[in-house]
Design an enzyme around this catalytic site. Sequence first.
Site, mmCIF file in Angstrom:
data_model
loop_
_atom_site.group_PDB
_atom_site.id
_atom_site.type_symbol
_atom_site.label_atom_id
_atom_site.label_comp_id
_atom_site.label_asym_id
_atom_site.label_seq_id
_atom_site.Cartn_x
_atom_site.Cartn_y
_atom_site.Cartn_z
ATOM 1 N N ASN A 9 0.698 -1.134 -0.008
ATOM 2 C CA ASN A 9 -0.243 -0.078 -0.002
ATOM 3 C C ASN A 9 0.853 1.113 0.224
ATOM 4 O O ASN A 9 1.497 1.742 1.117
ATOM 5 C CB ASN A 9 -0.957 0.012 1.480
ATOM 6 C CG ASN A 9 -1.811 1.187 1.439
ATOM 7 O OD1 ASN A 9 -1.782 1.872 0.399
ATOM 8 N ND2 ASN A 9 -2.303 1.440 2.606
ATOM 9 N N TRP A 10 1.119 1.880 -1.257
ATOM 10 C CA TRP A 10 2.009 3.020 -1.306
ATOM 11 C C TRP A 10 1.354 4.259 -0.850
ATOM 12 O O TRP A 10 2.201 5.105 -0.628
ATOM 13 C CB TRP A 10 2.194 3.400 -2.583
ATOM 14 C CG TRP A 10 3.330 2.113 -3.341
ATOM 15 C CD1 TRP A 10 3.751 1.326 -2.590
ATOM 16 C CD2 TRP A 10 3.650 2.248 -4.789
ATOM 17 N NE1 TRP A 10 4.629 0.671 -3.696
ATOM 18 C CE2 TRP A 10 4.752 0.895 -4.757
ATOM 19 C CE3 TRP A 10 3.599 3.014 -5.589
ATOM 20 C CZ2 TRP A 10 5.397 0.801 -6.074
ATOM 21 C CZ3 TRP A 10 4.415 2.705 -6.914
ATOM 22 C CH2 TRP A 10 5.287 1.714 -6.997
ATOM 23 N N HIS A 102 -9.706 1.310 4.566
ATOM 24 C CA HIS A 102 -8.250 1.595 5.237
ATOM 25 C C HIS A 102 -8.802 2.643 6.437
ATOM 26 O O HIS A 102 -9.364 3.519 6.250
ATOM 27 C CB HIS A 102 -7.175 2.254 4.222
ATOM 28 C CG HIS A 102 -6.062 1.876 4.867
ATOM 29 N ND1 HIS A 102 -5.469 3.137 5.749
ATOM 30 C CD2 HIS A 102 -4.913 1.423 4.882
ATOM 31 C CE1 HIS A 102 -4.519 2.740 6.200
ATOM 32 N NE2 HIS A 102 -3.792 1.510 5.776
ATOM 33 N N GLU A 171 -5.544 -4.622 10.826
ATOM 34 C CA GLU A 171 -4.704 -3.581 10.824
ATOM 35 C C GLU A 171 -5.028 -2.637 11.926
ATOM 36 O O GLU A 171 -5.696 -1.554 11.829
ATOM 37 C CB GLU A 171 -4.643 -2.802 9.400
ATOM 38 C CG GLU A 171 -3.946 -3.221 8.237
ATOM 39 C CD GLU A 171 -3.371 -2.138 7.514
ATOM 40 O OE1 GLU A 171 -2.199 -2.198 6.819
ATOM 41 O OE2 GLU A 171 -4.069 -0.950 7.312
ATOM 42 N N SER A 212 3.174 -1.986 10.772
ATOM 43 C CA SER A 212 4.666 -1.877 10.811
ATOM 44 C C SER A 212 5.312 -3.440 10.526
ATOM 45 O O SER A 212 6.289 -3.820 11.378
ATOM 46 C CB SER A 212 4.835 -1.516 12.154
ATOM 47 O OG SER A 212 4.446 -0.144 12.597
ATOM 48 N N GLY A 231 2.939 -1.081 4.201
ATOM 49 C CA GLY A 231 2.718 0.405 3.997
ATOM 50 C C GLY A 231 4.259 0.926 3.862
ATOM 51 O O GLY A 231 4.941 0.758 2.687
ATOM 52 N N GLY A 232 4.853 1.553 4.561
ATOM 53 C CA GLY A 232 5.915 2.202 4.451
ATOM 54 C C GLY A 232 7.109 1.334 3.930
ATOM 55 O O GLY A 232 7.933 1.684 2.984
#
Length: 248
Positions: A9-10, A102, A171, A212, A231-232
Amino acid sequence: MEKKFIIANWKMNPETLAQAREILEGVSGFFSEVPEFNNSVVICPPFVFTEEVSKIMEMSSLGSRIELGAQDIALGDDKSLTGEVSGEMLNKLNVRYVIAGHSDRRYKLDETDEIVNEKIKIILRHEMVPIVCIGELKREEGYQNLLRTQIKNTFSGLSVDEIKRCLIAYEPVWAISTTPGARAATLEDALGSINIIREELGSETRVLYGGSVGADNAQEFLGISDGVLVGGASLNAEEFNKILDIAK
Ligand code: PGA
């Protein structure tokens, strides 16, 4: 090991198209080295890069290695929804997965369970796979009940078959890297909630973990779930490739 889902997920990243291309080139490098990789990799770029990512996939070997996802969908196809992107448009770009609910949208943009429910139905109607995010804001007394209510409302009116077509991502918001003081859930915490999701939606429900996730903990989370929503760490091809390597 069963086939796992590794979903990137950018969010509203990267800053430029050139950087998006670079990430994809990096990921492509992984597949040259590990041609026998047999899990599902889904990249969800921001809408502005979707067409380009779709083209890159079409014109390179990446197209047979990764699938395209979107981060959201319009509540209808009627063309009078300014600023939105419809399921029809996503279909034309070969998008196969769409994130719904989300926590960024639920908590920062007030997207309700009812809206998420409607979006899941629209995604299914367009023959795409909903990646439905579920998760509590804080880990406090009674969070299990909040989670159960969120699940019931989010999936209200959906048939067993329709739920089976979804991927659910547990999440917890407190575990998402951009939340101040975030830390990944413990395996016990994650498993407890994954079990709640399966109790509510059926034991065969495919449930992923997100929050994370990085190369340091992907192995553990892949061990207790059907995959990870990243994500990150998905913005750094080197780190993302390490996660893919762990899943291989
Ligand atoms: P994170 O984000 O991996 O950076 O915590 C996950 C997500 O918000 O989907």
